[in-house]
Scaffold this active site. Structure first.
Site, PDB file in Angstrom:
ATOM      1  N   ASP A 137      35.655 -36.950 -41.096  1.00 56.40           N
ATOM      2  CA  ASP A 137      35.489 -37.227 -42.521  1.00 56.40           C
ATOM      3  C   ASP A 137      36.337 -36.229 -43.304  1.00 56.40           C
ATOM      4  O   ASP A 137      35.896 -35.139 -43.640  1.00 56.40           O
ATOM      5  CB  ASP A 137      34.014 -37.121 -42.900  1.00 56.40           C
ATOM      6  CG  ASP A 137      33.732 -37.705 -44.273  1.00 56.40           C
ATOM      7  OD1 ASP A 137      34.687 -38.146 -44.942  1.00 56.40           O
ATOM      8  OD2 ASP A 137      32.552 -37.713 -44.677  1.00 56.40           O
ATOM      9  N   ILE A 138      37.577 -36.635 -43.577  1.00 55.54           N
ATOM     10  CA  ILE A 138      38.524 -35.730 -44.237  1.00 55.54           C
ATOM     11  C   ILE A 138      38.939 -36.243 -45.614  1.00 55.54           C
ATOM     12  O   ILE A 138      39.454 -35.484 -46.419  1.00 55.54           O
ATOM     13  CB  ILE A 138      39.773 -35.509 -43.359  1.00 55.54           C
ATOM     14  CG1 ILE A 138      40.499 -36.823 -43.086  1.00 55.54           C
ATOM     15  CG2 ILE A 138      39.380 -34.834 -42.047  1.00 55.54           C
ATOM     16  CD1 ILE A 138      41.827 -36.674 -42.394  1.00 55.54           C
ATOM     17  N   LYS A 139      38.772 -37.550 -45.862  1.00 57.86           N
ATOM     18  CA  LYS A 139      39.051 -38.179 -47.163  1.00 57.86           C
ATOM     19  C   LYS A 139      40.394 -37.764 -47.737  1.00 57.86           C
ATOM     20  O   LYS A 139      40.514 -37.473 -48.930  1.00 57.86           O
ATOM     21  CB  LYS A 139      37.934 -37.886 -48.157  1.00 57.86           C
ATOM     22  CG  LYS A 139      36.583 -38.490 -47.774  1.00 57.86           C
ATOM     23  CD  LYS A 139      35.573 -38.291 -48.885  1.00 57.86           C
ATOM     24  CE  LYS A 139      34.221 -38.848 -48.495  1.00 57.86           C
ATOM     25  NZ  LYS A 139      33.525 -38.009 -47.494  1.00 57.86           N
ATOM     26  N   ARG A 140      41.428 -37.768 -46.918  1.00 58.56           N
ATOM     27  CA  ARG A 140      42.750 -37.409 -47.414  1.00 58.56           C
ATOM     28  C   ARG A 140      43.310 -38.550 -48.266  1.00 58.56           C
ATOM     29  O   ARG A 140      43.061 -39.722 -48.001  1.00 58.56           O
ATOM     30  CB  ARG A 140      43.701 -37.110 -46.251  1.00 58.56           C
ATOM     31  CG  ARG A 140      43.271 -35.944 -45.376  1.00 58.56           C
ATOM     32  CD  ARG A 140      43.197 -34.646 -46.172  1.00 58.56           C
ATOM     33  NE  ARG A 140      43.071 -33.484 -45.309  1.00 58.56           N
ATOM     34  CZ  ARG A 140      41.975 -32.735 -45.178  1.00 58.56           C
ATOM     35  NH1 ARG A 140      40.894 -33.049 -45.845  1.00 58.56           N
ATOM     36  NH2 ARG A 140      41.972 -31.673 -44.395  1.00 58.56           N
TER      37      ARG A 140
ATOM     38  N   THR B  26      38.517 -40.796 -42.377  1.00 57.67           N
ATOM     39  CA  THR B  26      38.310 -41.348 -43.707  1.00 57.67           C
ATOM     40  C   THR B  26      39.498 -40.986 -44.591  1.00 57.67           C
ATOM     41  O   THR B  26      40.044 -39.891 -44.501  1.00 57.67           O
ATOM     42  CB  THR B  26      37.021 -40.826 -44.344  1.00 57.67           C
ATOM     43  OG1 THR B  26      37.065 -39.390 -44.431  1.00 57.67           O
ATOM     44  CG2 THR B  26      35.803 -41.241 -43.541  1.00 57.67           C
TER      45      THR B  26
END
Length: 287
Positions: free
Chosen positions: A95-98, A123
């Site tokens: 879960d890094i949401k880059r 993510t």
């Protein structure tokens, strides 16, 4: 494809995605004090949670921020946690949401689909535009990787941007979902879903049926269960024929021991029982 593996894992183990968003204060004091180094205690906590829940969880989601906050030692725990899950044959979502473009996005893709921080799915945030997604796509086609892109999130602030309507009376999240669905059509698995999935929070249930219908071939990562207020009945709206999504829970599982007398001494078993309870509730609601 990774989406077929995830689909099968849901069939076998249920819908639970265990969030290893592990803060140091979540560790029972007596457990933490057994180890000379706090970072190793954190890793051992994660390891015992994974071992205790492996057969009742579809996958694990590891939120990088909890580990970045601890500096280099924390990132080693992050790396070792990812590696441990994958060494057992499990599925891990980083879960890094880059959300960036061009070469920068390409470097993020390389960082989290290869090397020390390799994961199965990550993510991403598409709100800079669909070109922020493109650099990740070769990994979906050639290296058995997958994405979960933000579509409609579970936080209250989602309404600030995601709910803005265009001149066709479509909300931003509807437009984003449609664009992702079109891109994802190139990466379809045998299960009928794409390896480009969507993050869709279950705390906004009024649009759930519409989203499941409109994004029929998109596999969902569903946050908002448990500590954020979502219930099994809310989640079931976003599933299809008992599959089509995994449901994330973090604190409600990691801290389940706090609801049990003397739970500190067997925190991993408390986590397992909470995961089973969640799994069974969702299965029942999804029938």
């Amino acid at each position: 494809m990774i989406i077929d593996k995830l689909f099968k894992s849901v069939e076998n183990n249920g819908h639970v995605c265990i969030g290893l968003d592990t803060a140091m204060e979540y560790l029972p004091a007596n457990f933490r004090n057994k180890y000379e180094y706090e970072d190793y205690a954190l890793y051992r906590f994660n390891q015992q949670i994974i071992d205790a829940t492996f057969d009742v969880a579809a996958c694990y989601k590891v939120q990088i921020a909890y580990y970045e906050a601890l500096g280099l030692k924390g990132l080693k725990v992050y790396k070792d946690t990812l590696k441990y899950i994958r060494s057992k044959g499990g599925i891990v979502i980083a879960d890094i949401k880059r959300g960036d473009i061009a070469k920068t996005a390409g470097m993020y893709a390389k960082a989290h689909f290869e090397g020390d921080f390799e994961s199965d799915l990550i993510t991403v945030n598409p709100y800079m535009g669909m070109d922020s997604i493109q650099p990740y796509l070769p990994y979906l086609k050639n290296k058995e990787k997958g994405l979960f892109s933000l579509v409609r999130t579970s936080n209250k602030g989602a309404e600030d941007i995601e709910y803005i309507e265009n001149k066709e009376n479509k909300k931003v999240y509807d437009v984003v979902g449609e664009k992702l669905l079109k891109i994802g059509s190139e990466f379809m698995g045998e299960c009928g879903y794409s390896s480009l999935g969507g993050v869709v929070g279950c705390t906004h249930i009024d649009e759930g049926l519409k989203m499941r219908k409109n994004l029929e071939k998109m596999f969902f990562l569903i946050p908002g269960y448990g500590a954020q207020g979502g219930a099994a009945e809310d989640v079931a709206i976003y599933l299809k024929n008992g599959n089509g999504g995994v449901v994330n829970a973090s604190r409600s599982i990691l801290l389940a021991y706090k609801k049990v007398e003397n739970g500190e001494s067997h925190f991993e078993e408390c986590a397992r029982q909470e995961a089973i309870k969640m799994r069974d509730a969702i299965r029942k609601a999804a029938k």
